[in-house]
Motif scaffolding. Sequence first.
Motif, short mmCIF file in Angstrom:
data_model
loop_
_atom_site.label_atom_id
_atom_site.label_comp_id
_atom_site.label_asym_id
_atom_site.label_seq_id
_atom_site.Cartn_x
_atom_site.Cartn_y
_atom_site.Cartn_z
N UNK A 52 5.48 0.86 16.86
CA UNK A 52 4.45 0.23 16.02
C UNK A 52 4.09 1.16 14.87
N UNK A 53 3.91 2.44 15.16
CA UNK A 53 3.58 3.42 14.13
C UNK A 53 4.68 3.47 13.06
N UNK A 54 5.93 3.47 13.51
CA UNK A 54 7.05 3.52 12.57
C UNK A 54 7.05 2.29 11.66
N UNK A 55 6.87 1.11 12.23
CA UNK A 55 6.84 -0.11 11.44
C UNK A 55 5.69 -0.10 10.44
N UNK A 56 4.50 0.29 10.89
CA UNK A 56 3.33 0.33 10.01
C UNK A 56 3.52 1.36 8.90
N UNK A 109 6.49 2.27 7.59
CA UNK A 109 7.46 1.66 6.67
C UNK A 109 6.78 0.63 5.78
N UNK A 110 5.87 -0.13 6.35
CA UNK A 110 5.14 -1.16 5.59
C UNK A 110 4.05 -0.55 4.70
N UNK A 111 3.85 0.75 4.84
CA UNK A 111 2.79 1.46 4.13
C UNK A 111 1.41 0.90 4.45
N UNK A 112 1.25 0.50 5.70
CA UNK A 112 -0.02 -0.03 6.18
C UNK A 112 -0.90 1.08 6.75
N UNK A 113 -0.29 2.21 7.13
CA UNK A 113 -1.05 3.37 7.59
C UNK A 113 -0.58 4.58 6.80
N UNK A 114 -1.46 5.56 6.73
CA UNK A 114 -1.13 6.81 6.06
C UNK A 114 -2.06 7.90 6.58
N UNK A 115 -1.85 9.11 6.12
CA UNK A 115 -2.71 10.23 6.48
C UNK A 115 -3.72 10.42 5.36
N UNK A 116 -5.00 10.43 5.70
CA UNK A 116 -6.04 10.56 4.67
C UNK A 116 -6.21 12.03 4.26
N UNK A 117 -7.14 12.26 3.35
CA UNK A 117 -7.36 13.60 2.79
C UNK A 117 -7.78 14.62 3.85
#
Length: 67
Positions: A8-12, A14-22
Amino acid sequence: MLDLEQSTRKLLTIQRAIHTDATGQEVFVGLTAEESKRYVELWHEASDEFIDLHRKHKIAHTGIEDL
């Protein structure tokens, strides 16, 4: 890190739905770290709170406000 299955993490990612914040925390686009954690907790519930967080995330992710 959010409590997500690796696939799920990998898919999200790739979709740029999650990222690492500041601050180095994994978050959903448009949500705070706290909101992101709650979003995952509510993932399989059709509650009003989940729908509100999902809508907020999708607006930030897609730029489309009429969702």
